[in-house]
Design an enzyme around this catalytic site. Structure first.
Site, PDB file in Angstrom:
ATOM      1  N   HIS A  59       1.491  -3.985   1.562  1.00 47.20           N
ATOM      2  CA  HIS A  59       1.697  -3.995   0.107  1.00 47.20           C
ATOM      3  C   HIS A  59       1.963  -5.370  -0.504  1.00 47.20           C
ATOM      4  O   HIS A  59       1.401  -5.699  -1.557  1.00 47.20           O
ATOM      5  CB  HIS A  59       2.839  -3.041  -0.263  1.00 47.20           C
ATOM      6  CG  HIS A  59       2.446  -1.605  -0.256  1.00 47.20           C
ATOM      7  ND1 HIS A  59       2.486  -0.801  -1.369  1.00 47.20           N
ATOM      8  CD2 HIS A  59       1.992  -0.819   0.740  1.00 47.20           C
ATOM      9  CE1 HIS A  59       2.079   0.423  -1.063  1.00 47.20           C
ATOM     10  NE2 HIS A  59       1.783   0.428   0.219  1.00 47.20           N
ATOM     11  N   ASP A  74       4.451  -3.298  -7.888  1.00 46.70           N
ATOM     12  CA  ASP A  74       3.856  -2.279  -7.035  1.00 46.70           C
ATOM     13  C   ASP A  74       4.140  -0.920  -7.666  1.00 46.70           C
ATOM     14  O   ASP A  74       5.250  -0.655  -8.133  1.00 46.70           O
ATOM     15  CB  ASP A  74       4.475  -2.355  -5.636  1.00 46.70           C
ATOM     16  CG  ASP A  74       3.712  -1.536  -4.613  1.00 46.70           C
ATOM     17  OD1 ASP A  74       3.639  -0.306  -4.787  1.00 46.70           O
ATOM     18  OD2 ASP A  74       3.202  -2.111  -3.642  1.00 46.70           O
ATOM     19  N   GLN A  98      -8.112 -11.255   8.018  1.00 49.77           N
ATOM     20  CA  GLN A  98      -8.268  -9.860   7.596  1.00 49.77           C
ATOM     21  C   GLN A  98      -9.706  -9.523   7.259  1.00 49.77           C
ATOM     22  O   GLN A  98     -10.177  -8.427   7.489  1.00 49.77           O
ATOM     23  CB  GLN A  98      -7.378  -9.596   6.370  1.00 49.77           C
ATOM     24  CG  GLN A  98      -7.345  -8.154   5.901  1.00 49.77           C
ATOM     25  CD  GLN A  98      -6.485  -7.299   6.806  1.00 49.77           C
ATOM     26  OE1 GLN A  98      -5.887  -7.791   7.753  1.00 49.77           O
ATOM     27  NE2 GLN A  98      -6.411  -6.022   6.521  1.00 49.77           N
TER      28      GLN A  98
END
Length: 427
Positions: free
Chosen positions: A20, A119, A306
């Site tokens: 996150h 978030d 990633q």
């Protein structure tokens, strides 16, 4: 230009677990680059900041500053082994930890917050924003299907019952979600008696109050769900983010040793070139003999970027829990996935399972040697594997159009910049 000379102060609150914090920070960086005259503050726990900030290169931005917030862990606390324990302690410390830190920062800098960008899990931000008289922009780090599921929690409970006894029942009563079965639904959505489950439910109730909701996705990946979401949210926008097997299980969970052994044996027998990102030293020792045998065709590293070069021919697979970032990477890379689903605190697997099925993927609950060999044959084949890549290719074209000069993601990002800087325009 000093911080005081800049107009506006956008404050970002991170949820400090899993993947996150990183996409939120990336979004803050993009906004800071697009609005150099606005201050941005990034609030996260010290432990998470230590992991996220070293690779962020914040020195390149004179309008971003990161701050630590309390994580809710009592001094000398001993964990019981419950994987949700750390999250639940953090949740109990909110919103007071964010509120106190924000008050300290405002006093230190003299910069009042002009927008909260947080978030989506941190739903309490909508009340904080209302108290301050500023916009709340919620950032959902996954795609449209899982957020839609949460917003239909009450409907799902009404139709399936709290425990969803009929596991074969599909969600054909929800727009765009008919491919998902009751058995795919995350535990947290069905059982609302735990702190984290309540957080997700409260989030689903708060999101319609947000000034805008930003999704880590692109328009066209789930058209029916996207259309339905737009009818429920004030404003929503999407933000973009075969010869070699790339293997990774993310940052929080890996399969048990017998499954890792089965996976390694399948790779050995098939002699498929691979790159394996493996961080768990204790489990890596178990597989060391097999890694030595396959050293000529494979490589094991502690960390790999990633997102590999989209032009490279990667057979993307073995990602943890069908995580959304992995699904988006699969699409933008134009490669199929082999997935092993886990149950995780912020479980988005149900929605991912439905979408993977749409483009020909296969999600499983356990790795076995025979099953892995079959799956490798499928994704590497010129038959079904080629069809999968063609299906993913169509979604990849949608992603490319979305980030083009006049694409939906490009235009949505411009709108987002206007939203988070709107208060500064009025000063």
């Amino acid at each position: 230009m000093s911080a005081q000379q800049k107009k506006g102060h956008v404050v970002a609150f991170a949820f400090p677990f899993g993947s996150h914090p990183t996409p939120l920070l990336h979004l803050v960086q993009r906004l800071a680059a697009a609005a150099p005259g606005v201050n941005f503050s990034y609030f996260n726990t010290a432990e998470s900041n230590q992991k996220v900030l070293p690779t962020a290169d914040l020195k390149s931005y004179d309008n971003i500053k990161a701050y630590d917030v309390e994580d809710g862990l009592p001094e000398g606390y001993v964990f019981s082994g419950n994987p949700l324990e750390r999250i639940e302690l953090f949740v109990k410390s909110t919103p007071d930890n964010f509120r106190r830190r924000l008050e300290e920062v405002v006093e230190e800098t003299g910069l009042k917050a002009s927008c909260l960008l947080t978030d989506a899990f941190l739903w309490f931000s909508v009340d904080m924003a209302a108290e301050l008289g500023i916009p709340w922009v919620a950032f959902w780090t996954a795609g449209p299907a899982p957020i839609s599921l949460h917003m239909y929690t009450d409907v799902i409970h009404s139709r399936l019952g709290q425990n969803a006894q009929n596991q074969d029942q599909t969600l054909d009563f929800l727009p765009g979600l008919s491919a998902i079965h009751a058995s795919d639904l995350p535990h947290e959505l069905l059982h609302l008696d735990q702190p984290f489950s309540r957080l997700l439910y409260d989030m689903s109730l708060a999101l319609p109050r947000a000034t805008a909701v930003v999704l880590n996705s692109f328009a066209g990946i789930d058209p029916d769900v996207e259309t339905d979401l737009k009818s429920k949210l004030k404003r929503s926008s999407t933000h973009a983010a075969a010869s070699v097997a790339y293997i990774s299980f993310g940052t929080m969970l890996t399969p048990p040793p017998p499954e890792l052994l089965a996976l390694a044996e399948a790779l050995e027998e098939k002699q498929i070139p691979y790159l394996w990102s493996f961080r768990d030293d204790s489990k890596r020792q178990l597989l060391q003999p097999l890694f030595r045998k396959t050293g000529s065709v494979g490589k094991v590293v502690e960390w790999a970027p990633q997102t590999p070069n989209p032009g490279a021919s990667f057979g993307r697979g073995f990602r943890d829990a069908l995580r959304w970032n992995s699904v988006v990477e699969s699409i933008t890379g134009g490669v199929p996935m082999i997935c092993r689903r886990f149950r995780r605190p912020d479980d988005k697997q149900a929605a991912c399972a439905g979408r993977v099925a749409d483009w020909g993927g296969r999600g499983g609950r356990r790795f076995s040697k025979s099953g892995m060999m079959t799956a490798l044959d499928v994704v590497m084949s010129v038959g079904e594997g080629k069809k999968m890549r063609e299906n993913i290719g169509r979604l990849r074209e949608c992603a490319s159009r979305a980030v083009a000069e006049n694409g939906s993601s490009t235009e949505n990002f411009k709108s987002l910049v206007d939203i988070v800087t709107s208060s500064s325009h009025q000063e």
